[in-house]
Motif scaffolding. Structure first.
Motif, PDB file in Angstrom:
ATOM      1  N   VAL D  38       0.869  -1.177   0.000  1.00 30.76           N
ATOM      2  CA  VAL D  38       0.000   0.000   0.000  1.00 30.76           C
ATOM      3  C   VAL D  38       0.904   1.225   0.000  1.00 30.76           C
ATOM      4  O   VAL D  38       1.762   1.358   0.879  1.00 30.76           O
ATOM      5  N   ASP D  42      -1.008   5.241  -4.274  1.00 28.24           N
ATOM      6  CA  ASP D  42      -2.418   4.835  -4.311  1.00 28.24           C
ATOM      7  C   ASP D  42      -3.313   5.983  -3.857  1.00 28.24           C
ATOM      8  O   ASP D  42      -4.381   6.216  -4.437  1.00 28.24           O
ATOM      9  N   ILE D  62      -6.372  -1.267  -8.330  1.00 24.07           N
ATOM     10  CA  ILE D  62      -5.102  -0.621  -7.988  1.00 24.07           C
ATOM     11  C   ILE D  62      -4.135  -1.655  -7.384  1.00 24.07           C
ATOM     12  O   ILE D  62      -4.481  -2.840  -7.255  1.00 24.07           O
ATOM     13  N   GLY D 115      -1.772  -1.533 -11.954  1.00 26.54           N
ATOM     14  CA  GLY D 115      -2.078  -0.786 -10.735  1.00 26.54           C
ATOM     15  C   GLY D 115      -2.057   0.715 -10.978  1.00 26.54           C
ATOM     16  O   GLY D 115      -2.581   1.488 -10.177  1.00 26.54           O
ATOM     17  N   LEU D 325      -5.296   1.917   3.566  1.00 26.87           N
ATOM     18  CA  LEU D 325      -5.141   3.212   2.886  1.00 26.87           C
ATOM     19  C   LEU D 325      -5.368   4.356   3.875  1.00 26.87           C
ATOM     20  O   LEU D 325      -4.666   5.371   3.844  1.00 26.87           O
TER      21      LEU D 325
END
Lengths: 341, 341, 341, 341
Positions: D38, D42, D62, D115, D325
């Protein structure tokens, strides 16, 4: 098809009739030869000098400097199609090993070298791979550029490695102005502002060298090392590009190199024998050179298409391959001999 | 003052009483020696191996690896003052030629090499120049770092040139883990993540090498080339740092180098003799190395002060210089011998 | 003697009568000016753009691009003597700091920059140092080469840094074909086989560029970024040499650079403002350039003496210095203006 | 299968059920994801910052930092087989363009970036190509190394480019000791002897940095530029590795760089805005950095397997992707978050 094949070391090759190759593997490409260069390495192969290195099984087809037209491609080939004119990088590579992933084609762990360790291009057709193909401008005739595929790329590769050493004010000695050397001179002219000093036994070769941009020419008459030393105020040259490196030239090459200079070995055939104290007390280098990368060949084609590198060639029909080899061995070719099937 | 002087080649040096040097020129610096290293090159000088290169007039004082304290300076010296502890770059340079203007001190057109071609530091005082002085931290004892002035800088210079070739996954062979080699290992550890393989005849040297960071050690017993080949999956090493380069080691060094690899010559004493076909068919290089630059020495002192390079030394009083030379010649010194006047 | 001195920022300089300099320090050299170049940086100095960087005390003599004849030398000067014709590296350096010991003259910790931070060469005599003097061939007239001392060295230095990026097949954009740019084009021609694309507002400058070796010229009319993009198949240029870097040119320069390309800033005057995502998503670089090294100037003189770099100059007597500055400011000089005292 | 897909910019992604990919093309490889990192990118993707650059069609999956096990391969794949553990170079490449032939994977003319511009790895399976696969030691768990596939390779690539600038005695500032920075510090420690100074807002990140080899840590509290200046005797750092490059950090990064130094942009998000006079008067560079090459990833795996680079990770099940996230966005992750499907 006809193919120039070596059956026995130290014997002349024979023009045989053999089956045409076909594209079996996914990346295979079959090329109809438009021009195949004749190289001093072919003489060395015939002499058996490469036998212990390649272990190739005789008979096989020689010819490692090739250009032509694509005739058949394997199912995974995307970069060329039948009909395309191409010049061939001499070593088809795997594309997956460390060296390939670094652009260092000559050191691919899985490459082959057609004409050296497998069937080459002194024939009507040659089997190669998609990764070896550099597309030509449709107006270019393969026979006119074939000599760039090995002589050219080798000279270019060595010059490109030497460029950072050859700033204005330096001297570069080109030892040998033959098939490779006459291209090397042009590459030096295109890529540097160094002073180019050419040494060769043959006055005709020196005359050609001058036309191509040499600033000084020196007959290799036994006094040439002294001549270079004098011309460089007793220092020697920053770089010696040794396109001969046999029969004493390799010793002269090192002797003509100045402190902190580099002796690029490109030709071969004898041993180089140097006291290590001479290497360390002057910090000089002996640099190996082997053909060049795929990108080297692409760059050289840019120079060729811009007219900055032109080839001096003499063409022969495929049937006259033995004459061509004989002419080369006896110093009767200025520039490069090319077989045109 | 006392000075270790060579009177006749192939004879032992003599400890003479000679006048002390004085600072006459504007950039002259007189240094009281705190430590003078004993080097294999001193043996080679005594043997006369350097005579044709230097043309030095006998008798003269040997000793080219020096540190101490500034005692007197010429009128134009601004970077050091009497009382400063200094380590000395081995070659005082002119500062004005192309090489000096490029930072390439070893190739200064006007440099001298005290201990090689003029009076050196196996004495109580040495005459050098402002441009050779690297100031030491006041807490550093000259005798503890003197060996960095030649053994250290030479090993560091070679390693620094090799660093770009030694990315993670490569193998570097260190041939010879003596005075220079044991510093080279530490420089490799500080500056790279390469796998360090050390080859030496002497098991004690190998034990020291392991302590200093060697990943593998191999006894040089005649099978060491095979051992390196096996350890590298048949490839050889990307770089061989050859701190021996005599009595066959120079041939082994080249043999242990892989395709596209480089054989760094640092030691010396015999000839290297290689077929040019071996050089070109694998594109290997033989790289000369000579001492190092002023900035190399400064950088090495940073490593030393950070504890990343430590010296293994054995000290002798100046009067025992002949014992020190004898111990070196007979392999009785681990690391470096240092004379302390 | 007469000297062109700046008394108040944003006011015109004044031609004053001031005492002649003398050689007091051991390495001092007094040069009688034979030619002093007029540079856009002089306009920027007058505008006060350099004031916060140099803190120079007004009034002082401008002029940072100088050649002439040695008239007086300090006691430790060995490389030049009264009567020698010389071109001057713009920054006298100390010769002892890390940067000097690496040949990196522009980053000397103790240098001065006559004409920028101390009295310069728009005068009859200039005080400089032995380390700044490059001897000229006696047949060379200082006024003919003076512009190489700053415009020339700066263009050469940037080109030399760019050479490794400019292999055959690449495109190099030269933005601005004025005093520096017209030299840059010639250096590119001498040292590379790249395709040279010149962008300038002025059609006369473009005509000169073509004569000097430009392969393509583009009028900077607001559509020039698109023109470069189109000409490079949508990619942009591997290198942009930005001799303008103000009034929007600096933004265009970056925009004309391709993925993995480099934007060389050589001119100045505005801010460059780029989204960091544009820098990282394409891995482009912005490269600073500042004058050049002593060796750069020596190399450039080699090119000049070989006729590979020729200057387009317009001479003015020293008394017409204000006219020369005015002509430059209003785009009335092709090439470089030179004051001849 | 489950996949984390973005449907609308500036909205949270959604965990959808989508069909599994299959290996249709000759070089296709389907990988079962063992770990997907992560990354701050992103967050930037979700914000729409990449939309104008990629033009990707929403919705899409993603996740651009992936490792796992090969499950299916196309007919021409020879380097991996089902069952192999692999880490994935982030951009599958063509292998035939100039950039690929130079080992410059990030600049392949035909690459994709799963991604970023096509479906990525925050899912149970990912479609990639043979050219992206680096085989892992069977004992390595993909989740333990996944963060090397993007954070790691990016940090390593920047450090490797900086290594030649970071000789002993230099200072390297690491701005940002998060996911990338904490790997960068370890790469610096493994490959250089530079002094590492880490700047971060977060004291915990600085504590981790110290454990990993930082020599100095500085809280980014508004006075950090001054602190770096003071620590470097008023000079600034030879290299600043700017892993932040947004919200003012990009301006500070340049300000902390010394004369002739280089500011490496690795993070992104704001504009960098610099007077061109500052660039030229100090000859500083702004260097773009984008992920890294296939060989970079291979080399980094060597460091990881030698224990020289260890990852600080926090794992989440795939279903908790939004939490991960969110934790990243709110500074609640030390090191890197990894989704384990």
């Amino acid at each position: 098809m006809k193919a120039v094949r070596l059956h026995v070391y130290d014997n002349k090759p024979v023009i045989d009739d053999v089956p045409e190759p076909t594209a079996k593997g996914p990346l295979d490409v079959v090329v109809q030869i438009g021009g195949a260069g004749v190289c001093r390495t072919d003489l060395h192969i015939i002499e058996g000098q490469w036998a212990p290195k390649t272990g190739v099984t005789l008979p096989y087809t020689i010819g490692h400097e090739n250009a032509g037209w694509v005739r058949e491609v394997g199912p995974a080939v995307t970069n060329v199609a039948p009909g395309d004119a191409v010049i061939l990088h001499p070593t088809p590579t795997c594309g997956l090993c460390r060296a390939c992933r670094a652009g260092d084609d000559m050191h691919c762990e899985n490459n082959s070298f057609p004409g050296i360790d497998t069937d080459g291009g002194m024939a009507e057709y040659l089997l190669t791979s998609a990764r070896a193909c550099v597309k030509l401008d449709p107006s270019t005739r393969p026979e006119d550029v074939a000599a760039l595929a090995d002589a050219g790329i080798t000279a270019y590769h060595a010059v490109r490695k030497a460029v950072p050493l050859l700033y204005p004010g330096t001297v570069c000695v080109v030892a040998g102005a033959g098939g490779l050397g006459h291209i090397g001179i042009q590459c030096l002219t295109a890529l540097t502002a160094t002073t180019i000093v050419v040494v060769d036994k043959n006055p005709e070769a020196l005359a050609l060298a001058e036309q191509l941009g040499a600033h000084q020419t020196i007959v290799a008459d036994g006094k040439h090392v002294d001549a270079v030393t004098e011309l460089t105020n007793g220092n020697g040259a920053e770089v010696v590009l040794d396109f001969v490196a046999e029969q004493g030239a390799q010793q002269d090459g090192f002797a003509m190199t100045r402190r902190n200079g580099s002796h690029f070995i490109i030709g071969y055939g004898s041993n180089i024998d140097i006291p290590t104290i001479d290497i360390i007390s002057t910090e000089r280098n002996v640099i190996g050179n082997l053909v060049g990368t795929y990108n080297d060949l692409v760059e050289l084609m840019v120079l060729a298409q811009a007219g900055k590198v032109t080839l001096h060639t003499k063409t022969y029909p495929l049937d006259s391959a033995l004459d061509a080899l004989d002419d080369l061995d006896n110093g009767r070719i200025r520039g490069r001999g090319i077989l045109v099937p």
